[in-house]
Design a protein around this motif. Structure first.
Motif, PDB file in Angstrom:
ATOM      1  N   GLN A 232      -9.545   1.360   1.671  1.00 29.97           N
ATOM      2  CA  GLN A 232      -9.471   1.991   0.344  1.00 29.97           C
ATOM      3  C   GLN A 232      -9.738   0.925  -0.713  1.00 29.97           C
ATOM      4  O   GLN A 232      -9.384  -0.241  -0.538  1.00 29.97           O
ATOM      5  CB  GLN A 232      -8.076   2.599   0.169  1.00 29.97           C
ATOM      6  CG  GLN A 232      -7.882   3.540  -0.991  1.00 29.97           C
ATOM      7  CD  GLN A 232      -7.452   2.810  -2.290  1.00 29.97           C
ATOM      8  OE1 GLN A 232      -7.072   1.650  -2.259  1.00 29.97           O
ATOM      9  NE2 GLN A 232      -7.564   3.478  -3.390  1.00 29.97           N
ATOM     10  N   PRO A 233     -10.371   1.183  -1.863  1.00 30.84           N
ATOM     11  CA  PRO A 233     -10.671   2.523  -2.388  1.00 30.84           C
ATOM     12  C   PRO A 233     -12.098   3.007  -2.121  1.00 30.84           C
ATOM     13  O   PRO A 233     -12.505   4.011  -2.659  1.00 30.84           O
ATOM     14  CB  PRO A 233     -10.464   2.347  -3.877  1.00 30.84           C
ATOM     15  CG  PRO A 233     -10.902   0.945  -4.130  1.00 30.84           C
ATOM     16  CD  PRO A 233     -10.516   0.156  -2.909  1.00 30.84           C
TER      17      PRO A 233
ATOM     18  N   VAL B  57      -5.672   7.393   4.155  1.00 30.35           N
ATOM     19  CA  VAL B  57      -7.137   7.327   4.080  1.00 30.35           C
ATOM     20  C   VAL B  57      -7.662   6.218   4.981  1.00 30.35           C
ATOM     21  O   VAL B  57      -8.666   6.388   5.687  1.00 30.35           O
ATOM     22  CB  VAL B  57      -7.584   7.119   2.622  1.00 30.35           C
ATOM     23  CG1 VAL B  57      -9.092   6.926   2.552  1.00 30.35           C
ATOM     24  CG2 VAL B  57      -7.172   8.299   1.759  1.00 30.35           C
ATOM     25  N   HIS B  58      -6.984   5.079   4.982  1.00 30.05           N
ATOM     26  CA  HIS B  58      -7.409   3.943   5.804  1.00 30.05           C
ATOM     27  C   HIS B  58      -7.423   4.303   7.289  1.00 30.05           C
ATOM     28  O   HIS B  58      -8.426   4.090   7.986  1.00 30.05           O
ATOM     29  CB  HIS B  58      -6.453   2.768   5.543  1.00 30.05           C
ATOM     30  CG  HIS B  58      -6.582   1.660   6.546  1.00 30.05           C
ATOM     31  ND1 HIS B  58      -7.592   0.727   6.507  1.00 30.05           N
ATOM     32  CD2 HIS B  58      -5.821   1.353   7.635  1.00 30.05           C
ATOM     33  CE1 HIS B  58      -7.454  -0.118   7.524  1.00 30.05           C
ATOM     34  NE2 HIS B  58      -6.390   0.233   8.215  1.00 30.05           N
TER      35      HIS B  58
ATOM     36  N   THR C  37      -2.894   5.778   0.456  1.00 27.36           N
ATOM     37  CA  THR C  37      -3.915   4.771   0.752  1.00 27.36           C
ATOM     38  C   THR C  37      -3.973   4.476   2.239  1.00 27.36           C
ATOM     39  O   THR C  37      -5.052   4.373   2.830  1.00 27.36           O
ATOM     40  CB  THR C  37      -3.620   3.474  -0.026  1.00 27.36           C
ATOM     41  OG1 THR C  37      -3.608   3.755  -1.423  1.00 27.36           O
ATOM     42  CG2 THR C  37      -4.668   2.418   0.269  1.00 27.36           C
TER      43      THR C  37
ATOM     44  N   HIS D 166       0.840  -1.197   0.000  1.00 28.76           N
ATOM     45  CA  HIS D 166       0.000   0.000   0.000  1.00 28.76           C
ATOM     46  C   HIS D 166       0.872   1.242   0.000  1.00 28.76           C
ATOM     47  O   HIS D 166       1.863   1.327   0.726  1.00 28.76           O
ATOM     48  CB  HIS D 166      -0.916  -0.002   1.227  1.00 28.76           C
ATOM     49  CG  HIS D 166      -1.658  -1.283   1.430  1.00 28.76           C
ATOM     50  ND1 HIS D 166      -2.577  -1.757   0.528  1.00 28.76           N
ATOM     51  CD2 HIS D 166      -1.601  -2.199   2.442  1.00 28.76           C
ATOM     52  CE1 HIS D 166      -3.074  -2.911   0.968  1.00 28.76           C
ATOM     53  NE2 HIS D 166      -2.490  -3.199   2.122  1.00 28.76           N
ATOM     54  N   ASP D 167       0.459   2.225  -0.789  1.00 26.56           N
ATOM     55  CA  ASP D 167       1.193   3.487  -0.794  1.00 26.56           C
ATOM     56  C   ASP D 167       0.752   4.339   0.388  1.00 26.56           C
ATOM     57  O   ASP D 167      -0.306   4.104   0.981  1.00 26.56           O
ATOM     58  CB  ASP D 167       0.947   4.231  -2.109  1.00 26.56           C
ATOM     59  CG  ASP D 167      -0.507   4.629  -2.267  1.00 26.56           C
ATOM     60  OD1 ASP D 167      -0.849   5.755  -1.872  1.00 26.56           O
ATOM     61  OD2 ASP D 167      -1.304   3.799  -2.750  1.00 26.56           O
TER      62      ASP D 167
ATOM     63  N   MET E 254     -12.691   6.557  -1.104  1.00 27.53           N
ATOM     64  CA  MET E 254     -12.204   7.523  -2.074  1.00 27.53           C
ATOM     65  C   MET E 254     -13.114   7.588  -3.302  1.00 27.53           C
ATOM     66  O   MET E 254     -12.837   8.335  -4.233  1.00 27.53           O
ATOM     67  CB  MET E 254     -10.771   7.158  -2.482  1.00 27.53           C
ATOM     68  CG  MET E 254      -9.813   7.098  -1.290  1.00 27.53           C
ATOM     69  SD  MET E 254      -8.215   6.365  -1.675  1.00 27.53           S
ATOM     70  CE  MET E 254      -7.437   7.697  -2.567  1.00 27.53           C
TER      71      MET E 254
END
Length: 536
Positions: free
Chosen positions: A226-227, A93-94, A90, A86-87, A230
């Motif tokens: 994610q996603p 957001v998580h 991401t 995971h970047d 988003m």
């Protein structure tokens, strides 16, 4: 509603100004310049009200920045190297979705929160509960969205995200929290339960939620949310449901019951002094078994005399107060160490390539950890309530402050060294079970650092007690300098997390500062405690 909102803001600004005056008056030397008549200066409060309002509004923005940095951005950027699946965006957001939407949605509800402001407005000023809640909730979530939006823009753009993503997250968290407010209100209406007061449920959600939020930072095979958050359609649905909940909150007819439930026994304005005093005195009550004659005979008081005998008797008669915090910390740390070691062994077998716990990663969090684990403040409070509150009235006892300071320092250091030994053992065991080497220089440095910090915080608590003696007769803390010094030390401990030092430098710094603090404390107590160690 604008008139109610104006009154609400006036209450908040007046409370903030009165609080400032209160603590300013307690500063040495300059505090006497402010007379008590200043509390009646409504013209001054109106003039300063605009400034206070701006400060409070700016603080809402700054607090969001600090929250997002410490709880979301920093963990993601600091530990993103542990996972390559995971970047960082991401993961950001998580973590944000789990702790700001799900966890906070359960653990926080303004509509059922006991507040002084609510009691003043509804009970004392006879404001309509419906009008009060409309104004309070409207102001709360307008400021909530306005302060969250720029804070999210800062960190999302730093992680190479888009402006649209930051806007969607701000809309989603605001809409969701409004929906949760309505959920809490309806749950109370149907069951009479105030969910935020159900500690078992709230803490279970907090522990599970934070674990689910942060574990993907270390274990790349774990899923993230994610996603879905988003996606524009998801945000649109949350915004729509949040708008519906806002309309329902405006139409709600039973705010009187909700306000009454949160402005009764647990409201701070009903009898704040008596309630705080009762709570403080309950926290230092000894058990009846402590005074049993056969128990006292087992305590090592023979051969002691003077203040050594006095303190031996004190620790014998109040051993439940003195030993209970130590035993709790020992049990918790040992349990975490054993469970963590079992998890490490299981992970190494299930995921052979899982990273090991490097001891050099632990040093930066040791100051914060030991500041919470070291016992001191509770022991000082017990000593004051059961011993010093009477004896400090006599000059002979104050003149001998250095003597009983050193006796107590040795006793409390021994208690915290027990905690330090278990902390060091737990961390060493965790490192070994994750594949680390026991025979390494970092292990020695780790133990030296933990021991040094245990001694530092023992001396810190006792030094503040003798030099500032912050407790009043009802056990409230009323010395602003005590708060200032405590906040400075806590700030330095927090800064250590973000300014990591090599283990050798860190350990050397801890040992040097600890020895210097011991020397300063001994000299200061010998020279000044006969004047400062007294009942306020």
């Amino acid at each position: 509603m604008l008139k109610v909102l104006s009154t609400l803001l006036a209450i908040r600004t007046s409370s903030a100004i009165n609080l400032f005056f209160y603590y300013f008056q307690r500063l040495p030397l300059i505090g006497k310049l402010v007379k008590s008549s200043i509390y009646a200066r409504t013209d001054l409060k109106r003039s300063a009200g605009v400034l206070v309002f701006v400060v409070l509004f700016l603080w809402s923005f700054v607090s969001k920045l600090l929250y997002l940095y410490f709880f979301v951005y920093w963990p993601v950027t600091a530990f993103s190297e542990w996972t390559r699946t995971h970047d960082p965006l991401t993961l950001f957001v998580h973590v944000f979705v789990l702790i700001s939407l799900l966890v906070a949605g359960v653990s926080s509800a303004n509509v059922l929160e006991p507040k002084r402001e609510k009691y003043v407005a509804v009970k004392l000023m006879r404001m309509s509960p419906k009008h009060y809640m409309h104004a309070a909730l409207s102001y709360r979530y307008v400021v909530f969205f306005i302060s969250y939006l720029p804070a999210l823009l800062v960190f999302v753009l730093l992680l190479q995200g888009t402006v649209m993503l930051a806007v969607m997250l701000a809309v989603a968290v605001t809409g969701w929290r409004v929906l949760c407010e309505y959920f809490h209100l309806k749950l109370f209406e149907r069951t009479g339960m105030v969910l935020v007061k159900q500690m078992a449920i709230v803490w279970t959600v907090i522990i599970v939620g934070y674990a689910a939020a942060y574990l993907p930072l270390f274990l790349e095979k774990l899923p993230v949310v994610q996603p879905l958050p988003m996606h524009g359609l998801t945000v649109l649905v949350i915004a729509g449901v949040g708008t519906w909940a806002a309309v329902q909150l405006m139409r709600y007819r039973h705010y009187r019951e909700a306000v009454d439930a949160t402005t009764k026994r647990d409201d701070p304005y009903l009898n704040v002094s008596a309630m705080i005093a009762d709570a403080n005195k309950t926290s230092v009550q000894a058990q009846e078994s402590d005074y049993a004659e056969e128990t006292l005979r087992r305590e090592p008081v023979e051969g002691k005399e003077g203040y050594g005998y006095l303190n031996a008797i004190f620790f014998a008669r109040h051993r439940s107060l003195v030993r209970r915090p130590v035993r709790k910390r020992l049990a918790i740390v040992a349990g975490v160490g054993i469970i963590g070691s079992i998890v490490m062994v299981a992970m190494s077998r299930i995921l052979p390539e899982s990273p090991q716990l490097e001891l050099n990663m632990v040093f930066s969090i040791l100051p914060i950890a030991m500041s919470f684990l070291a016992v001191g403040e509770a022991t000082c409070r017990a000593m004051f309530y059961h011993c010093d509150i009477s004896l400090t009235r006599y000059s002979f006892y104050r003149d001998a402050a250095y003597e009983h300071f050193m006796i107590r320092l040795r006793k409390m250091i021994w208690q915290n060294l027990q905690i330090a030994a278990v902390v060091g053992g737990a961390l060493t065991l965790l490192s070994f079970t994750s594949g680390g080497d026991l025979l390494q220089w970092d292990t020695v440095l780790l133990w030296l650092s933990i021991i040094g910090l245990a001694v530092f915080f023992t001396n810190h608590h006792l030094f503040l007690y003798y030099i500032f003696q912050p407790y009043s007769t009802d056990l409230n803390v009323k010395n602003p300098l005590y708060f200032v010094v405590t906040m400075v030390v806590s700030g330095i401990c927090g800064a250590a997390v973000f300014i990591p030092l090599p283990p050798v430098i860190f350990t050397s710094f801890v040992l040097v500062v600890t020895l210097a603090y011991l020397a300063v404390s001994a000299v200061s107590v010998r020279k000044y405690a006969h004047r400062t160690f007294r009942v306020k």
